[in-house]
Design a protein around this motif. Structure first.
Motif, PDB file in Angstrom:
ATOM      1  N   ALA A 256     -13.501 -18.466  -3.268  1.00  9.34           N
ATOM      2  CA  ALA A 256     -13.705 -18.918  -1.556  1.00  9.34           C
ATOM      3  C   ALA A 256     -14.242 -20.194  -1.988  1.00  9.34           C
ATOM      4  CB  ALA A 256     -13.859 -18.154  -0.292  1.00  9.34           C
ATOM      5  N   ALA A 257     -15.379 -20.647  -2.643  1.00  8.69           N
ATOM      6  CA  ALA A 257     -16.393 -21.806  -2.777  1.00  8.69           C
ATOM      7  C   ALA A 257     -16.097 -22.312  -3.530  1.00  8.69           C
ATOM      8  CB  ALA A 257     -17.193 -21.112  -3.283  1.00  8.69           C
ATOM      9  N   ILE A 258     -14.788 -22.285  -4.483  1.00  7.88           N
ATOM     10  CA  ILE A 258     -14.167 -23.518  -5.427  1.00  7.88           C
ATOM     11  C   ILE A 258     -12.531 -23.971  -4.469  1.00  7.88           C
ATOM     12  CG2 ILE A 258     -15.949 -23.305  -7.147  1.00  7.88           C
ATOM     13  CD1 ILE A 258     -13.385 -22.172  -8.643  1.00  7.88           C
ATOM     14  N   ALA A 259     -12.479 -23.085  -3.339  1.00 10.52           N
ATOM     15  CA  ALA A 259     -10.846 -23.728  -3.252  1.00 10.52           C
ATOM     16  C   ALA A 259     -10.423 -24.429  -3.639  1.00 10.52           C
ATOM     17  CB  ALA A 259     -10.436 -22.401  -1.828  1.00 10.52           C
ATOM     18  N   ASP A 260     -11.318 -25.372  -2.360  1.00 10.81           N
ATOM     19  CA  ASP A 260     -10.344 -26.690  -1.949  1.00 10.81           C
ATOM     20  C   ASP A 260     -11.618 -27.700  -2.805  1.00 10.81           C
ATOM     21  OD1 ASP A 260      -9.220 -25.883  -0.159  1.00 10.81           O
ATOM     22  OD2 ASP A 260     -10.530 -25.708   1.486  1.00 10.81           O
ATOM     23  N   THR A 261     -11.721 -27.644  -4.076  1.00 13.97           N
ATOM     24  CA  THR A 261     -12.939 -28.918  -4.525  1.00 13.97           C
ATOM     25  C   THR A 261     -12.028 -28.456  -6.198  1.00 13.97           C
ATOM     26  OG1 THR A 261     -14.027 -27.008  -5.826  1.00 13.97           O
ATOM     27  CG2 THR A 261     -15.041 -27.636  -3.820  1.00 13.97           C
ATOM     28  N   ASN A 262     -12.615 -29.539  -6.730  1.00 12.31           N
ATOM     29  CA  ASN A 262     -12.143 -29.299  -8.088  1.00 12.31           C
ATOM     30  C   ASN A 262     -13.158 -28.975  -9.583  1.00 12.31           C
ATOM     31  OD1 ASN A 262     -14.169 -31.779  -7.726  1.00 12.31           O
ATOM     32  ND2 ASN A 262     -13.152 -33.348  -9.318  1.00 12.31           N
ATOM     33  N   HIS A 263     -14.086 -28.631  -9.269  1.00 10.14           N
ATOM     34  CA  HIS A 263     -14.991 -27.460  -9.696  1.00 10.14           C
ATOM     35  C   HIS A 263     -14.383 -26.873 -10.624  1.00 10.14           C
ATOM     36  CE1 HIS A 263     -17.916 -30.583  -7.379  1.00 10.14           C
ATOM     37  NE2 HIS A 263     -17.753 -29.144  -6.662  1.00 10.14           N
ATOM     38  N   THR A 264     -15.322 -26.241 -11.381  1.00  8.30           N
ATOM     39  CA  THR A 264     -14.766 -25.362 -12.374  1.00  8.30           C
ATOM     40  C   THR A 264     -16.030 -23.827 -12.503  1.00  8.30           C
ATOM     41  OG1 THR A 264     -15.797 -26.233 -14.299  1.00  8.30           O
ATOM     42  CG2 THR A 264     -13.063 -25.688 -13.908  1.00  8.30           C
ATOM     43  N   PHE A 265     -16.335 -23.019 -12.324  1.00  7.32           N
ATOM     44  CA  PHE A 265     -16.474 -21.382 -12.562  1.00  7.32           C
ATOM     45  C   PHE A 265     -16.480 -20.843 -13.801  1.00  7.32           C
ATOM     46  CE2 PHE A 265     -18.941 -18.221 -11.711  1.00  7.32           C
ATOM     47  CZ  PHE A 265     -19.784 -18.035 -10.911  1.00  7.32           C
ATOM     48  N   ILE A 266     -17.383 -21.160 -14.588  1.00  4.01           N
ATOM     49  CA  ILE A 266     -17.438 -20.260 -16.041  1.00  4.01           C
ATOM     50  C   ILE A 266     -18.347 -18.515 -15.659  1.00  4.01           C
ATOM     51  CG2 ILE A 266     -18.048 -20.442 -18.256  1.00  4.01           C
ATOM     52  CD1 ILE A 266     -16.500 -23.246 -18.168  1.00  4.01           C
ATOM     53  N   ALA A 267     -17.315 -17.769 -16.166  1.00  4.24           N
ATOM     54  CA  ALA A 267     -18.456 -16.563 -16.324  1.00  4.24           C
ATOM     55  C   ALA A 267     -18.325 -15.549 -18.134  1.00  4.24           C
ATOM     56  CB  ALA A 267     -18.080 -15.580 -15.161  1.00  4.24           C
ATOM     57  N   THR A 268     -19.584 -15.281 -18.082  1.00  5.52           N
ATOM     58  CA  THR A 268     -19.707 -14.997 -19.184  1.00  5.52           C
ATOM     59  C   THR A 268     -19.926 -13.836 -19.085  1.00  5.52           C
ATOM     60  OG1 THR A 268     -21.569 -15.588 -20.412  1.00  5.52           O
ATOM     61  CG2 THR A 268     -19.485 -17.171 -19.827  1.00  5.52           C
ATOM     62  N   GLY A 269     -20.233 -12.748 -20.031  1.00  5.11           N
ATOM     63  CA  GLY A 269     -21.060 -11.689 -20.269  1.00  5.11           C
ATOM     64  C   GLY A 269     -20.410 -10.186 -19.835  1.00  5.11           C
ATOM     65  N   ASN A 270     -20.764  -9.154 -20.002  1.00  7.47           N
ATOM     66  CA  ASN A 270     -19.661  -7.613 -19.828  1.00  7.47           C
ATOM     67  C   ASN A 270     -19.505  -7.154 -18.896  1.00  7.47           C
ATOM     68  OD1 ASN A 270     -21.999  -6.653 -18.970  1.00  7.47           O
ATOM     69  ND2 ASN A 270     -22.637  -6.130 -21.179  1.00  7.47           N
ATOM     70  N   LYS A 271     -19.711  -7.990 -17.510  1.00  4.53           N
ATOM     71  CA  LYS A 271     -19.425  -7.694 -16.223  1.00  4.53           C
ATOM     72  C   LYS A 271     -18.302  -8.045 -16.198  1.00  4.53           C
ATOM     73  CE  LYS A 271     -22.290  -5.166 -14.347  1.00  4.53           C
ATOM     74  NZ  LYS A 271     -22.029  -3.782 -13.854  1.00  4.53           N
ATOM     75  N   VAL A 272     -17.763  -9.445 -16.948  1.00  5.57           N
ATOM     76  CA  VAL A 272     -16.554 -10.229 -16.763  1.00  5.57           C
ATOM     77  C   VAL A 272     -15.286  -8.986 -16.643  1.00  5.57           C
ATOM     78  CG1 VAL A 272     -17.394 -12.210 -17.182  1.00  5.57           C
ATOM     79  CG2 VAL A 272     -16.014 -11.496 -18.585  1.00  5.57           C
ATOM     80  N   ASN A 273     -15.057  -7.518 -17.310  1.00  2.56           N
ATOM     81  CA  ASN A 273     -14.078  -7.278 -17.420  1.00  2.56           C
ATOM     82  C   ASN A 273     -13.958  -6.563 -16.231  1.00  2.56           C
ATOM     83  OD1 ASN A 273     -13.391  -7.676 -20.423  1.00  2.56           O
ATOM     84  ND2 ASN A 273     -15.126  -6.667 -21.120  1.00  2.56           N
ATOM     85  N   LYS A 274     -14.927  -6.429 -15.772  1.00  3.72           N
ATOM     86  CA  LYS A 274     -14.319  -5.825 -14.331  1.00  3.72           C
ATOM     87  C   LYS A 274     -13.725  -6.417 -13.610  1.00  3.72           C
ATOM     88  CE  LYS A 274     -17.231  -2.418 -15.580  1.00  3.72           C
ATOM     89  NZ  LYS A 274     -16.989  -0.536 -15.660  1.00  3.72           N
ATOM     90  N   VAL A 275     -13.186  -7.230 -13.355  1.00  5.00           N
ATOM     91  CA  VAL A 275     -12.290  -9.015 -12.312  1.00  5.00           C
ATOM     92  C   VAL A 275     -11.133  -8.856 -13.340  1.00  5.00           C
ATOM     93  CG1 VAL A 275     -14.513  -8.981 -10.914  1.00  5.00           C
ATOM     94  CG2 VAL A 275     -13.950 -10.423 -13.018  1.00  5.00           C
ATOM     95  N   LYS A 276     -10.864  -8.878 -14.127  1.00  3.94           N
ATOM     96  CA  LYS A 276      -9.912  -9.440 -15.014  1.00  3.94           C
ATOM     97  C   LYS A 276      -8.534  -9.443 -14.318  1.00  3.94           C
ATOM     98  CE  LYS A 276     -12.183 -10.459 -19.720  1.00  3.94           C
ATOM     99  NZ  LYS A 276     -11.624 -10.360 -20.643  1.00  3.94           N
TER     100      LYS A 276
END
Length: 297
Positions: A256-276
């Motif tokens: 929701a935070a980046i929905a209307d922007t031109n920003h990117t959000f990069i996440a690393t780490g073992n937790k990212v598998n929980k949201v793929k």
């Protein structure tokens, strides 16, 4: 120092050295390689000296020295052979052993000595990727097996962080890649920042403009940057937080935070598998590790 861990169980030695407890018992009984104390209930307790000796034994054994030959060496010969091997074929292994000992003994001088030896043969980037990353992964294992105390981890992590910060300071800041800004932060209550610190180093080295915000930052603290018209790439690392039952809500908030922007959000780490499995904004990028991200930057 009274807070230095003085005694290790055989399970501790197994976790630290990678040698099975059964094998350690055989070496002890057949070759008298270690001399543990015993409690009133006959539990083996090993000293720091036992741990150091075992690590040297493992180093030699992993490089084709037979246990029967090692057993005939004096303690001084064992140390000398280990050092000689370290300066020829396995400086990484010797450094890892030294870092382990430094961590348990709170020995800054030993850590710096091992680090400076590495610098004679490797660049800082090689040291971090080839030695610090495996070492930090090993620390994670020691955490899981309750071999490591928070004080030990904090001590060694701060020493590694100092090396990263020193190398960032030594870079000539040319900001040649100014098309975007990288804002680096950790989620609220997340304190494991070594990977993020190193990412900051790599970005600065490549001429990017970075803003490093560090540990434990709630998403609403990013409003200033989210409202910017300039392109911003947010980078975070998820090691412990958010917990599994909160991770999906966290990324929905990011969405929701980046929905209307031109920003990117990069996440690393073992937790990212929980949201793929979630359907996320295409400007949200997920990487299993910091090294995976570095390969595409």
């Amino acid at each position: 120092m009274n807070n230095i861990k003085q005694d290790f169980t055989i399970k501790d030695l197994e976790n630290i050295s990678g040698i099975k407890a059964h094998t350690i018992r055989i070496w002890e009984k057949r070759y008298n390689l270690l001399q543990p104390k015993r409690t009133e209930t006959n539990i083996r307790l090993y000293s720091n000296e036992n741990l150091q000796k075992l690590l040297n034994i493992v180093l030699l054994n992993n490089h084709n020295f037979k246990i029967s030959k090692i057993a005939k060496m004096s303690d001084e010969e064992l140390i000398l052979q280990s050092r000689e091997l370290a300066f020829t074929t396995s400086i990484n292994d010797e450094a890892l052993n030294s870092f382990k000992l430094a961590m348990f003994q709170f020995d800054k001088q030993l850590f710096n000595s091992a680090y400076n030896k590495l610098l004679q043969k490797k660049t800082f980037r090689e040291i971090f990727k080839e030695v610090f990353v495996p070492f930090l992964n090993h620390i994670g294992l020691l955490w899981q097996t309750e071999t490591l105390k928070p004080a030990n981890e904090h001590f060694i992590s701060n020493l590694i962080a100092q090396k990263i910060l020193i190398n960032i300071e030594e870079i000539q800041f040319n900001n040649s890649n100014t098309t975007k800004t990288y804002v680096l932060f950790l989620p609220e209550n997340e304190i494991h920042e070594l990977g993020l610190l190193y990412l900051n180093y790599e970005l600065v080295l490549r001429g990017f403009h970075t803003i490093y915000l560090g540990q434990s930052l709630p998403l609403n603290n990013l409003d200033y940057f989210l409202e910017s018209k300039n392109e911003i790439s947010f980078i975070t690392s998820l090691t412990i937080k958010p917990y599994d039952d909160k991770i999906e809500d966290y990324f929905k908030e990011v969405n929701a935070a980046i929905a209307d922007t031109n920003h990117t959000f990069i996440a690393t780490g073992n937790k990212v598998n929980k949201v793929k499995h979630l359907k996320l904004n295409e400007r949200i990028q997920l990487y299993d590790s910091m090294l995976d991200l570095l390969n595409v930057l």
